[in-house]
Design an enzyme around this catalytic site. Structure first.
Site, PDB file in Angstrom:
ATOM      1  N   LYS A 121       0.839  -1.214   0.000  1.00 26.83           N
ATOM      2  CA  LYS A 121       0.000   0.000   0.000  1.00 26.83           C
ATOM      3  C   LYS A 121       0.866   1.254   0.000  1.00 26.83           C
ATOM      4  O   LYS A 121       0.537   2.233  -0.660  1.00 26.83           O
ATOM      5  CB  LYS A 121      -0.954   0.002   1.203  1.00 26.83           C
ATOM      6  N   LYS A 211      -6.204 -10.142  -7.652  1.00 29.30           N
ATOM      7  CA  LYS A 211      -7.565 -10.219  -7.115  1.00 29.30           C
ATOM      8  C   LYS A 211      -8.352  -8.948  -7.410  1.00 29.30           C
ATOM      9  O   LYS A 211      -7.774  -7.871  -7.569  1.00 29.30           O
ATOM     10  CB  LYS A 211      -7.536 -10.496  -5.614  1.00 29.30           C
ATOM     11  N   LYS A 214     -10.857  -3.263  -4.106  1.00 25.10           N
ATOM     12  CA  LYS A 214     -11.528  -1.970  -3.960  1.00 25.10           C
ATOM     13  C   LYS A 214     -10.632  -0.824  -4.395  1.00 25.10           C
ATOM     14  O   LYS A 214     -11.093   0.237  -4.746  1.00 25.10           O
ATOM     15  CB  LYS A 214     -11.914  -1.747  -2.485  1.00 25.10           C
TER      16      LYS A 214
HETATM   17  P1  TYM Z   1     -10.724  -5.667   3.380  1.00 26.69           P
HETATM   18  O1  TYM Z   1     -11.694  -4.548   3.538  1.00 26.69           O
HETATM   19  O2  TYM Z   1      -9.551  -5.456   2.489  1.00 26.69           O
HETATM   20  O3  TYM Z   1     -11.480  -6.923   2.823  1.00 26.69           O
HETATM   21  C1  TYM Z   1     -12.653  -7.440   3.450  1.00 26.69           C
HETATM   22  C2  TYM Z   1     -12.732  -8.950   3.225  1.00 26.69           C
HETATM   23  O4  TYM Z   1     -12.941  -9.232   1.831  1.00 26.69           O
HETATM   24  C3  TYM Z   1     -11.987 -10.179   1.395  1.00 26.69           C
HETATM   25  N1  TYM Z   1     -11.726  -9.928  -0.067  1.00 26.69           N
HETATM   26  C4  TYM Z   1     -11.978 -10.791  -1.071  1.00 26.69           C
HETATM   27  N2  TYM Z   1     -12.479 -12.047  -1.109  1.00 26.69           N
HETATM   28  C5  TYM Z   1     -12.611 -12.655  -2.314  1.00 26.69           C
HETATM   29  N3  TYM Z   1     -12.255 -12.102  -3.493  1.00 26.69           N
HETATM   30  C6  TYM Z   1     -11.733 -10.854  -3.520  1.00 26.69           C
HETATM   31  N4  TYM Z   1     -11.382 -10.319  -4.688  1.00 26.69           N
HETATM   32  C7  TYM Z   1     -11.582 -10.132  -2.271  1.00 26.69           C
HETATM   33  N5  TYM Z   1     -11.108  -8.895  -1.929  1.00 26.69           N
HETATM   34  C8  TYM Z   1     -11.210  -8.793  -0.586  1.00 26.69           C
HETATM   35  C9  TYM Z   1     -10.758  -9.927   2.310  1.00 26.69           C
HETATM   36  O5  TYM Z   1      -9.870 -11.016   2.412  1.00 26.69           O
HETATM   37  C10 TYM Z   1     -11.409  -9.658   3.641  1.00 26.69           C
HETATM   38  O6  TYM Z   1     -11.720 -10.866   4.325  1.00 26.69           O
HETATM   39  N6  TYM Z   1      -7.864  -5.544   7.506  1.00 26.69           N
HETATM   40  C11 TYM Z   1      -9.167  -5.947   6.996  1.00 26.69           C
HETATM   41  C12 TYM Z   1     -10.293  -5.318   7.798  1.00 26.69           C
HETATM   42  C13 TYM Z   1     -10.226  -5.578   9.284  1.00 26.69           C
HETATM   43  C14 TYM Z   1     -10.439  -6.814   9.945  1.00 26.69           C
HETATM   44  C15 TYM Z   1     -10.279  -6.540  11.350  1.00 26.69           C
HETATM   45  C16 TYM Z   1     -10.739  -8.101   9.513  1.00 26.69           C
HETATM   46  C17 TYM Z   1      -9.970  -4.641  10.239  1.00 26.69           C
HETATM   47  N7  TYM Z   1     -10.004  -5.245  11.491  1.00 26.69           N
HETATM   48  C18 TYM Z   1     -10.416  -7.558  12.315  1.00 26.69           C
HETATM   49  C19 TYM Z   1     -10.885  -9.103  10.479  1.00 26.69           C
HETATM   50  C20 TYM Z   1     -10.718  -8.835  11.860  1.00 26.69           C
HETATM   51  C21 TYM Z   1      -9.292  -5.501   5.544  1.00 26.69           C
HETATM   52  O7  TYM Z   1      -8.659  -4.561   5.121  1.00 26.69           O
HETATM   53  O8  TYM Z   1     -10.231  -6.167   4.827  1.00 26.69           O
END
Ligand code: TYM
Length: 344
Positions: A121, A211, A214
């Site tokens: 990032k 992948k 967002k």
């Molecule tokens: P984030 O917002 O990047 O992603 C949220 C969830 O979506 C999954 N994901 C996907 N799954 C399948 N195909 C894709 N193309 C795809 N893109 C994203 C991610 O693996 C994730 O499970 N750090 C975390 C947010 C967070 C969190 C936490 C999670 C903050 N505190 C505590 C668990 C526990 C994040 O940035 O997710």
């Protein structure tokens, strides 16, 4: 120690609108947990709004994003009527930030600098825009998890390193001060618990080797949940494929075609095996795209209709009760830590 049920917990971080990768990879599996596991586990689904501030964001869009994520959960079937299932916004539970500060003081600079997500990032930002918040992002994530007696954290592979850090910092505190935190299971044990759906990866339509994300700037390779059915249809029709000319479900040699097959299966509620068998050996990529475009368009039409039927009053009630209950739980954990380090 805590006598509360072990918790299954996850969150998306707010950034831009949610896409079908988030929907099928994270939101639906968690809803499945909420519906089927809440007798044995406490289920925590929350919005990581504080994490949303770690990279540049339009601040006037924060509230609309938070509410669109919450409504998306409900439209996707998140149950608002189960007692052991909680919904909350991270920033509404001050203990997350307070625990982060204390854990920061037990975290090495080198540990954070090694995190691959930070490297990825920050590489995309000019130096003056790389925030300290992005640097210690995993510490806040560890606090999110450790506050609630959490055993399982369903997330994609991109988060594995953060889960390992959560275990490390939790054990570091426990070794020093006694049993303060429940330590979540290893990433491997989590995969076993969640089974096949964990680690599902929908790929970018323009570059199917990466992948769907967002943070894709053009949005051309991403089907957002608020795309119009027509926009989504066009994105599918212009998806990158390959020049082999024969459909074969194999990510190694035909990632674009395989991604389309997988999406078609998810969107139309069929198994990947059935869809792959239906298209195997055929030569018209155009026909496959037309079929996927129709299933995307039907899916979005239904989903967007569901969004219009949401009872916001009920959602707000669920949020208020969840946030009150979680403040109590989180404060109890925080107090154990504050006492251990001499602040109380
Ligand atoms: P984030 O917002 O990047 O992603 C949220 C969830 O979506 C999954 N994901 C996907 N799954 C399948 N195909 C894709 N193309 C795809 N893109 C994203 C991610 O693996 C994730 O499970 N750090 C975390 C947010 C967070 C969190 C936490 C999670 C903050 N505190 C505590 C668990 C526990 C994040 O940035 O997710």
């Amino acid at each position: 120690m805590n006598t509360q049920k072990p918790t299954i917990l996850t969150a998306p971080r707010i950034s831009s609108n949610l896409h079908i990768g988030n929907y099928f990879g994270a939101i639906l599996p968690m809803i499945d947990m909420a519906k089927h596991r809440s007798d044995d586990y406490q289920i925590n689904m929350f919005i990581a709004d504080l994490h949303g501030l770690t990279t540049p964001i339009d601040y006037s869009n924060v509230q609309p994003l938070v509410w669109s994520y919450l409504r998306t959960f409900v439209a996707a079937g998140f149950p608002l009527d189960l007692p052991n299932v909680y919904l909350y916004r991270q920033s509404h539970i001050p203990a997350h930030s307070e625990l982060t500060w204390i854990l920061d003081c037990f975290t090495g600079m080198g540990e954070m600098a090694r995190m691959t997500q930070f490297k990825d990032k920050s590489a995309k930002l000019s130096e003056d825009r790389i925030s300290v918040g992005l640097f210690n992002y995993p510490v806040l994530m560890a606090a999110d998890i450790l506050l609630y007696n959490t055993r399982y954290v369903p997330v994609g592979d991109d988060q594995t390193q953060h889960i390992e850090f959560t275990r490390d910092i939790g054990e570091r505190i426990n070794n020093r001060f006694g049993e303060i935190f429940t330590i979540p299971e290893t990433a491997k044990a989590q995969h076993e618990f969640f089974g096949k759906d964990q680690g599902l990866r929908i790929r970018d339509l323009q570059d199917p080797t990466k992948k769907m994300s967002k943070s894709d700037e053009t949005g051309k390779g991403v089907i957002f949940l608020n795309d119009t059915p027509e926009q989504a249809r066009k994105k599918i029709m212009t998806a990158a494929t390959d020049s082999r000319g024969v459909i074969h479900y194999d990510y190694a040699t035909q990632p674009g075609v395989s991604n389309l097959i997988e999406m078609h299966a998810l969107l139309s509620g069929q198994t990947v095996a059935a869809v792959a068998a239906e298209w195997e050996g055929k030569s018209s990529y155009g026909e496959l795209k037309t079929a996927v475009a129709a299933s995307v368009s039907d899916f979005l039409t239904d989903f967007q209709h569901n969004l219009t039927t949401i009872d916001d009053a009920l959602l707000k009630q669920k949020l208020a009760s969840g946030e009150a209950a979680m403040r109590t739980l989180a404060n109890a954990t925080l107090l154990r830590v504050q006492t251990a380090v001499g602040l109380r």
